[in-house]
Design an enzyme around this catalytic site. Sequence first.
Site, PDB file in Angstrom:
ATOM      1  N   HIS A   1       0.660  -1.355  -0.258  1.00 49.62           N
ATOM      2  CA  HIS A   1      -0.104  -0.260  -0.089  1.00 49.62           C
ATOM      3  C   HIS A   1       0.881   1.241  -0.094  1.00 49.62           C
ATOM      4  O   HIS A   1       1.356   1.392   0.918  1.00 49.62           O
ATOM      5  CB  HIS A   1      -0.816   0.057   1.334  1.00 49.62           C
ATOM      6  N   LEU A   2       1.134   1.922  -1.325  1.00 49.36           N
ATOM      7  CA  LEU A   2       1.954   2.859  -1.273  1.00 49.36           C
ATOM      8  C   LEU A   2       1.408   4.285  -0.858  1.00 49.36           C
ATOM      9  O   LEU A   2       2.529   5.140  -0.549  1.00 49.36           O
ATOM     10  CB  LEU A   2       2.335   3.010  -2.770  1.00 49.36           C
ATOM     11  N   ARG A   3       0.121   4.724  -0.746  1.00 46.04           N
ATOM     12  CA  ARG A   3      -0.591   5.631   0.050  1.00 46.04           C
ATOM     13  C   ARG A   3      -0.391   7.010  -0.984  1.00 46.04           C
ATOM     14  O   ARG A   3      -1.070   7.761  -0.630  1.00 46.04           O
ATOM     15  CB  ARG A   3       0.252   6.116   1.072  1.00 46.04           C
TER      16      ARG A   3
ATOM     17  N   ASN B   1      -5.589   0.661  -4.177  1.00 44.57           N
ATOM     18  CA  ASN B   1      -6.449   1.508  -3.353  1.00 44.57           C
ATOM     19  C   ASN B   1      -5.891   2.735  -2.889  1.00 44.57           C
ATOM     20  O   ASN B   1      -5.724   3.131  -1.899  1.00 44.57           O
ATOM     21  CB  ASN B   1      -6.859   0.730  -2.148  1.00 44.57           C
TER      22      ASN B   1
ATOM     23  N   ASP C   1       2.409  -7.294   3.574  1.00 38.97           N
ATOM     24  CA  ASP C   1       1.324  -6.454   3.561  1.00 38.97           C
ATOM     25  C   ASP C   1       1.529  -4.990   4.026  1.00 38.97           C
ATOM     26  O   ASP C   1       0.733  -4.577   5.089  1.00 38.97           O
ATOM     27  CB  ASP C   1       0.220  -7.222   4.129  1.00 38.97           C
TER      28      ASP C   1
ATOM     29  N   HIS D   1       0.913   3.905   8.375  1.00 35.33           N
ATOM     30  CA  HIS D   1       0.087   4.960   8.921  1.00 35.33           C
ATOM     31  C   HIS D   1       0.614   5.752   9.888  1.00 35.33           C
ATOM     32  O   HIS D   1       1.957   5.689  10.234  1.00 35.33           O
ATOM     33  CB  HIS D   1      -0.704   4.041   9.977  1.00 35.33           C
TER      34      HIS D   1
END
Lengths: 429, 324
Positions: free
Chosen positions: A66-68, A98, A309, A313
């Site tokens: 999840h690269l953001r 996403n 995974d 955050h």
Amino acid sequence: MIAVNLHIRGGRLIDPANGIDADLDLYLKHGRVHAVGKRPDGFRIDKTINARGKIVCPGLIDLGVHLREPGEEHKGTICSETAAAAKGGITTLICMPNTDPVIDTPAVWELIRRRAKACSNARVLAIGALTRKLAGEQLAEMGALKQAGCVAVSNARKRMANTLVTRHALEYASTFDLPVILCSEDPHLKADGCVHEGGIATRLGLPGIPSAAETVAVARDLALTEHTHSRSHFHTLSTGRAIEMIRQARHGGAKLSADVAIHQLFLLDTDVDGFNADCHVDPPFRTQTDRDILRQAVANGDIEVICSDHQPHEEDAKTAPFPLTAPGISGLETLLPLCLKLVEEGVLDLSTAIARLTHGPAQALGLPLGRLDVGHSADICIFDPDSIWTLHPAELHSGGKNTPFGDWEFRGKVTQTLFEGRITWNSES
Amino acid sequence: MSNEQLQTDEQGRLRHFLSIEGFRREQLLQILDTAESFAMLPGRQVKKVPLLRGKIITNLFFENSTRTRTTFELAAKLLSADVINFNVDISATSKGETLLDTLRNIEAMHSDMFVVRHSASGAAHFIARHAAPGVSVINAGDGRHAHPTQAMLDMFTIRRHKGDFTPLRIAIVGDVQHSRVARSQIMALNTLGVTEVRVIAPRTLLPADVRTLGVHVFHDLERGLQDVDVVIMLRLQHERMENALLPSAHEYFQLYGLTAERLQYAKPDAIVMHPGPINRGVEITSEVADGPQSVILQQVSYGIAIRMAVMSMALGNSGGEQSS
């Protein structure tokens, strides 16, 4: 600085795709592997990396990061996360769709691709969206996404409207021979759950996610995979029962592969005790029995991919009462160290562990990566298997410092990472 | 950090009261004994004492509950503390202010104690971990997790009527799954060493692996009530029918409603309890709720003594007897 001709000297080369585990030197030229073992005649050495006492292996491939960026740069940017990857020996990140906006058009992917190229810490490949805006209702333009270079498609952990849409999505993806990354989960059974449904959830009064939320969905997705003959890859499985179903389906001839997140091989449902939000992950940590089956499966090859995974955050996302915290672990920098712990604990031999991080993911998605044949991209991870160190979350290069492995002691540290023949991480400089 | 470390100081004295879990039998008995010193004879007014004069207690309620908030407020006032009621507008917090922001804001008003109610399990632990040193936190209910003062007032009620805990069999009837009260009661009863705790409910209202809490499971009310000394009825929320956990309130009452007839399966001197507010005709008949075996209203008045005990102990001024 580009060292054109590189010599990696004196290391133990482990290249599982080629069945190599031997003391062999590597010679790199123009960002590619030029020779393995003997120095070619007339090879002028511009720079030498001393790898004596170290392991030299293909750069790691992390499937499902999840690269953001775009959209959530406060959690991490393409530059920060690829830098973290380089520190972790990872040279290829396969990012989930996403982002915000989601990768459902070539334009979004183009933006990510350019940003990644500018940072040039690692190769970034994209998993495109399976449905438009990941809403689960209309198909995304998968043909265009494939042409633009997306290597797979997925709906991440977003729900599909119904089974018919899933069927059509799998069929349409298979038209273009696009692997589908499935995060199988029944949203109704999951409901507002945030931990494994069992004794600890009951004691803490936390809404549980039953194992059946995964197994029901895996069963459905397996049936649809068989029916549509699509190439399915089951991402981040957490239950022992799902592993058994995957094994059976594969014996029945279905084209599929599966991965597990490395943290699932270490932590258990009970680790959330005391409302430890660092252990809030999705799917949740499950029981000892589940963990043992997952470990067995990565050892015997039922699961051929281990991923991080990675979900970075910001601090605020984890600073709230447990059910209100964001799930996920910043995992790029602990992927290899934890895998080496599996080797130390006798779960895997070193070559198999490296295969699960290189050849395994490359094969699952049909990528010509994760191997060091002559002529292949010089994506290389060099680590000192005897270096002992302690993880301090604040020192993570990732924008996300969220990890439950703070203060864990590890043996094995990446000393150099090379991406296309360039040193992107060097702990010794 | 374990519960016990968070809830008590180095000398084992009460700092925060977040959950029954982590406390030993003697510590729970000490709370009951302290409450005993505040509780007057039934029907008489509890006397105001100056124990917490000059202290500021903030009721921090993220979930509406006039009833619970009022008993905490009354308890604080009877201890001569100053009380601030801070009803946090949920919509305001959803507009971006985090729980931590809210906490820091209120801390700037120099409170000595937070009484917290929140819909998320673990919220009171979270606030206790992040509150300034010296500030005590009392959990007035967090999600489905815990409601320790309610459990302690129930223990107080049981002890007043039954004396010794050890020979007792207790049945908890109803929606254990969604009940923070039931979880805290079960833990308190087991810590106090009762003979048996039973839960009686259909499977949809019982949490997974409920036996690991130390209970025997019954699905049949009459069998489950046999030979029990205490019957605790839980409130049934109407949304349980909407979420397909139960077919109807009617069927629930038919199978699990406590009637005078069914109460006869329990011991003749069994007491009937309910944390309130009761749904007459859903989980209990008026005949039982208002009958001679019901102690429901006593529970409410004992609640004030328990909350006085916990507040005074946590702020380092226990022992109402000496001071009053």
